[in-house]
Design a protein around this motif. Structure first.
Motif, PDB file in Angstrom:
ATOM      1  N   PRO A   1      10.895 -49.431 -18.865  1.00 57.28           N
ATOM      2  CA  PRO A   1       9.715 -50.201 -19.248  1.00 57.28           C
ATOM      3  C   PRO A   1       8.600 -50.132 -18.196  1.00 57.28           C
ATOM      4  O   PRO A   1       8.864 -50.303 -16.996  1.00 57.28           O
ATOM      5  CB  PRO A   1      10.256 -51.628 -19.358  1.00 57.28           C
ATOM      6  CG  PRO A   1      11.690 -51.450 -19.710  1.00 57.28           C
ATOM      7  CD  PRO A   1      12.126 -50.217 -18.965  1.00 57.28           C
ATOM      8  N   HIS A   2       7.409 -49.833 -18.660  1.00 56.27           N
ATOM      9  CA  HIS A   2       6.223 -49.802 -17.809  1.00 56.27           C
ATOM     10  C   HIS A   2       5.021 -50.183 -18.666  1.00 56.27           C
ATOM     11  O   HIS A   2       5.075 -50.034 -19.890  1.00 56.27           O
ATOM     12  CB  HIS A   2       6.043 -48.416 -17.170  1.00 56.27           C
ATOM     13  CG  HIS A   2       5.888 -47.312 -18.165  1.00 56.27           C
ATOM     14  ND1 HIS A   2       6.968 -46.730 -18.795  1.00 56.27           N
ATOM     15  CD2 HIS A   2       4.790 -46.701 -18.683  1.00 56.27           C
ATOM     16  CE1 HIS A   2       6.541 -45.811 -19.641  1.00 56.27           C
ATOM     17  NE2 HIS A   2       5.220 -45.774 -19.609  1.00 56.27           N
ATOM     18  N   PRO A   3       3.970 -50.683 -18.057  1.00 59.06           N
ATOM     19  CA  PRO A   3       2.838 -51.202 -18.824  1.00 59.06           C
ATOM     20  C   PRO A   3       1.746 -50.155 -19.032  1.00 59.06           C
ATOM     21  O   PRO A   3       1.686 -49.137 -18.330  1.00 59.06           O
ATOM     22  CB  PRO A   3       2.321 -52.310 -17.908  1.00 59.06           C
ATOM     23  CG  PRO A   3       2.559 -51.757 -16.533  1.00 59.06           C
ATOM     24  CD  PRO A   3       3.821 -50.940 -16.613  1.00 59.06           C
ATOM     25  N   HIS A   4       0.894 -50.415 -20.007  1.00 53.72           N
ATOM     26  CA  HIS A   4      -0.349 -49.655 -20.174  1.00 53.72           C
ATOM     27  C   HIS A   4      -1.464 -50.625 -20.512  1.00 53.72           C
ATOM     28  O   HIS A   4      -1.223 -51.718 -21.034  1.00 53.72           O
ATOM     29  CB  HIS A   4      -0.221 -48.607 -21.286  1.00 53.72           C
ATOM     30  CG  HIS A   4       0.615 -47.424 -20.909  1.00 53.72           C
ATOM     31  ND1 HIS A   4       0.228 -46.542 -19.920  1.00 53.72           N
ATOM     32  CD2 HIS A   4       1.806 -46.984 -21.362  1.00 53.72           C
ATOM     33  CE1 HIS A   4       1.158 -45.607 -19.798  1.00 53.72           C
ATOM     34  NE2 HIS A   4       2.135 -45.853 -20.655  1.00 53.72           N
ATOM     35  N   MET A   5      -2.688 -50.186 -20.255  1.00 53.30           N
ATOM     36  CA  MET A   5      -3.871 -51.011 -20.513  1.00 53.30           C
ATOM     37  C   MET A   5      -5.078 -50.082 -20.674  1.00 53.30           C
ATOM     38  O   MET A   5      -5.225 -49.123 -19.919  1.00 53.30           O
ATOM     39  CB  MET A   5      -4.096 -51.944 -19.303  1.00 53.30           C
ATOM     40  CG  MET A   5      -5.332 -52.821 -19.376  1.00 53.30           C
ATOM     41  SD  MET A   5      -5.480 -53.857 -17.885  1.00 53.30           S
ATOM     42  CE  MET A   5      -6.111 -52.653 -16.686  1.00 53.30           C
TER      43      MET A   5
ATOM     44  N   GLN B   1      -4.835 -45.300 -25.270  1.00 50.66           N
ATOM     45  CA  GLN B   1      -3.841 -44.994 -26.296  1.00 50.66           C
ATOM     46  C   GLN B   1      -2.898 -43.942 -25.730  1.00 50.66           C
ATOM     47  O   GLN B   1      -3.349 -42.955 -25.143  1.00 50.66           O
ATOM     48  CB  GLN B   1      -4.510 -44.420 -27.547  1.00 50.66           C
ATOM     49  CG  GLN B   1      -5.405 -45.404 -28.294  1.00 50.66           C
ATOM     50  CD  GLN B   1      -6.041 -44.749 -29.504  1.00 50.66           C
ATOM     51  OE1 GLN B   1      -6.734 -43.746 -29.370  1.00 50.66           O
ATOM     52  NE2 GLN B   1      -5.808 -45.305 -30.680  1.00 50.66           N
ATOM     53  N   THR B   2      -1.576 -44.149 -25.910  1.00 52.81           N
ATOM     54  CA  THR B   2      -0.633 -43.086 -25.571  1.00 52.81           C
ATOM     55  C   THR B   2      -0.360 -42.271 -26.830  1.00 52.81           C
ATOM     56  O   THR B   2      -0.177 -42.818 -27.918  1.00 52.81           O
ATOM     57  CB  THR B   2       0.698 -43.639 -25.029  1.00 52.81           C
ATOM     58  OG1 THR B   2       1.309 -44.467 -26.019  1.00 52.81           O
ATOM     59  CG2 THR B   2       0.488 -44.447 -23.758  1.00 52.81           C
ATOM     60  N   VAL B   3      -0.353 -40.956 -26.645  1.00 55.70           N
ATOM     61  CA  VAL B   3      -0.080 -40.018 -27.740  1.00 55.70           C
ATOM     62  C   VAL B   3       1.155 -39.223 -27.344  1.00 55.70           C
ATOM     63  O   VAL B   3       1.157 -38.562 -26.310  1.00 55.70           O
ATOM     64  CB  VAL B   3      -1.279 -39.066 -27.949  1.00 55.70           C
ATOM     65  CG1 VAL B   3      -0.919 -37.948 -28.922  1.00 55.70           C
ATOM     66  CG2 VAL B   3      -2.494 -39.843 -28.435  1.00 55.70           C
TER      67      VAL B   3
ATOM     68  N   ALA C   1       3.740 -52.910 -23.073  1.00 58.70           N
ATOM     69  CA  ALA C   1       4.730 -52.199 -22.267  1.00 58.70           C
ATOM     70  C   ALA C   1       5.629 -51.402 -23.205  1.00 58.70           C
ATOM     71  O   ALA C   1       5.828 -51.794 -24.359  1.00 58.70           O
ATOM     72  CB  ALA C   1       5.569 -53.188 -21.458  1.00 58.70           C
ATOM     73  N   HIS C   2       6.134 -50.273 -22.711  1.00 58.20           N
ATOM     74  CA  HIS C   2       7.073 -49.503 -23.520  1.00 58.20           C
ATOM     75  C   HIS C   2       8.064 -48.744 -22.657  1.00 58.20           C
ATOM     76  O   HIS C   2       7.903 -48.636 -21.449  1.00 58.20           O
ATOM     77  CB  HIS C   2       6.347 -48.562 -24.502  1.00 58.20           C
ATOM     78  CG  HIS C   2       5.686 -47.366 -23.888  1.00 58.20           C
ATOM     79  ND1 HIS C   2       5.501 -46.182 -24.562  1.00 58.20           N
ATOM     80  CD2 HIS C   2       5.150 -47.168 -22.654  1.00 58.20           C
ATOM     81  CE1 HIS C   2       4.881 -45.312 -23.791  1.00 58.20           C
ATOM     82  NE2 HIS C   2       4.655 -45.877 -22.633  1.00 58.20           N
ATOM     83  N   ALA C   3       9.111 -48.246 -23.321  1.00 57.06           N
ATOM     84  CA  ALA C   3      10.119 -47.403 -22.679  1.00 57.06           C
ATOM     85  C   ALA C   3      10.371 -46.237 -23.609  1.00 57.06           C
ATOM     86  O   ALA C   3      10.274 -46.380 -24.829  1.00 57.06           O
ATOM     87  CB  ALA C   3      11.403 -48.186 -22.442  1.00 57.06           C
ATOM     88  N   GLU C   4      10.669 -45.085 -23.031  1.00 59.75           N
ATOM     89  CA  GLU C   4      10.921 -43.893 -23.841  1.00 59.75           C
ATOM     90  C   GLU C   4      12.133 -43.157 -23.286  1.00 59.75           C
ATOM     91  O   GLU C   4      12.239 -42.959 -22.079  1.00 59.75           O
ATOM     92  CB  GLU C   4       9.704 -42.964 -23.836  1.00 59.75           C
ATOM     93  CG  GLU C   4       8.511 -43.519 -24.605  1.00 59.75           C
ATOM     94  CD  GLU C   4       7.250 -42.703 -24.380  1.00 59.75           C
ATOM     95  OE1 GLU C   4       6.751 -42.138 -25.353  1.00 59.75           O
ATOM     96  OE2 GLU C   4       6.787 -42.632 -23.232  1.00 59.75           O
ATOM     97  N   GLN C   5      13.012 -42.732 -24.183  1.00 60.36           N
ATOM     98  CA  GLN C   5      14.175 -41.988 -23.724  1.00 60.36           C
ATOM     99  C   GLN C   5      14.610 -40.978 -24.786  1.00 60.36           C
ATOM    100  O   GLN C   5      14.446 -41.215 -25.993  1.00 60.36           O
ATOM    101  CB  GLN C   5      15.326 -42.933 -23.401  1.00 60.36           C
ATOM    102  CG  GLN C   5      15.830 -43.723 -24.576  1.00 60.36           C
ATOM    103  CD  GLN C   5      16.784 -44.832 -24.147  1.00 60.36           C
ATOM    104  OE1 GLN C   5      16.510 -46.008 -24.324  1.00 60.36           O
ATOM    105  NE2 GLN C   5      17.909 -44.438 -23.563  1.00 60.36           N
TER     106      GLN C   5
END
Ligand code: MN
Length: 315
Positions: free
Chosen positions: A75-79, A82-84, A119-123
């Protein structure tokens, strides 16, 4: 990769070079390590910070097939961006603080609009350690950068055949095909799947554009380019000619030049140091601003914000 050929570089000839009016800048990416994986970063670079509102471009290369560690980003934040997420191999699970849990496969689009904060996580999914693709950021304009966070998954995107290629439109409009993905600015993102031979792509002359080889070298107006190098075109071009010797994929991004000043730091796109410093403090204090992500992956803490104004995104 050296720079583009200029007219001054070539021997004077009585027959003009047809493509000499197309000036392509080749911008070398740099290699970064992310979770033990080798990544090629082609935006931002000193020579080019943005292409339209596109402000970040990381490529997970085929070499990662050999990586011991499958993709797992806690998990980490963005502000303010847009994430693509766009894959060319493998499957990735996205989980975010909105409660979304979404698997993405090649040819599909995950688009997360962070606005004021998310916030999101990717795996990589189990058995899918061979993950290839790109992760991009689109800077949100002043009018939406404080909006509520949102997530879209697009399983079916429009495509259009052009000469010896098929264009899949992730976002925006291209050659008459229009994606329904959210767009806060005038920009476009396309994957070109090129077969053997030549293809002339129509471009919007109001946009600046950049092309990136996703798996193999190709030629843009006769000049060779390869994965890890961004081929940049200023506004004013109505078309570009691609050619290749075997089937391959190319990422094309573009947009109206983004005229708002950007301060990019860590996972944030902002305008001032105060904004990124308070966002980092909020994240590390587990503030409600970003929420939490249901995952077993370890949360990534924000580093200490810069003491001087800098541009240093890391993920
Ligand atoms: Mn992210």
């Amino acid at each position: 990769m050296s720079g583009p050929l200029k007219l001054d570089d070539v021997e004077t000839s009585s027959s003009p070079v047809e493509t000499a009016d197309v000036d392509v800048d080749f911008i070398q990416g740099r290699e970064v390590s992310l979770g033990g994986r080798r990544i090629l970063r082609t935006l931002p670079r000193r020579a080019r910070r943005t292409v339209g509102p596109w402000c970040f471009l990381d490529q997970m290369t085929p070499d990662n097939a050999l990586a011991e560690n499958p993709m797992a980003i806690g998990p980490h934040p963005h502000m303010g961006l847009q994430t693509v997420t766009w894959l060319t191999a493998g499957e990735v699970l996205h989980r975010d603080s909105l409660g979304v849990e979404q698997t993405i496969s090649p040819g599909q689009l995950n688009l997360m609009s962070s606005g004021r904060g998310v916030a999101h996580a990717e795996q990589a999914l189990p058995g899918s350690s061979h993950t290839e693709g790109v992760q991009l950021w689109v800077a949100q304009p002043e009018k939406t950068r404080f909006s509520e966070p949102a997530f879209e998954h697009h399983a079916d995107l429009p495509s259009v055949d052009i000469d010896n290629a098929t264009a899949s439109v992730m976002v925006g409009a291209f050659a008459g095909a229009i994606s329904s993905a959210r767009r806060d600015t005038n920009h476009v993102g396309v994957q070109i799947s090129a077969r053997h031979g030549q293809t002339v792509l129509p471009l919007d002359p109001a946009y600046e554009h950049a092309l990136l080889a996703l798996d193999l070298p190709f030629r843009i107006n006769g000049q060779a380019t390869a994965p890890g190098t961004l081929a940049y075109l200023r506004p004013g071009h109505a078309e570009i000619t691609l050619d290749c010797d075997e089937p391959l994929r190319i990422l094309l991004i573009g947009g109206e030049p983004f005229d708002e000043p950007l301060l990019m730091w860590w996972n944030f796109v902002a305008r001032t140091r105060d904004e990124v410093e308070s966002a980092a403090a909020d994240w590390n204090a587990h503030s409600d601003k970003f929420g939490s992500v249901a995952t077993e992956l370890e949360r990534i803490e924000a580093p200490i914000p810069p003491s001087t104004r800098s541009v240093r995104p890391t993920q």
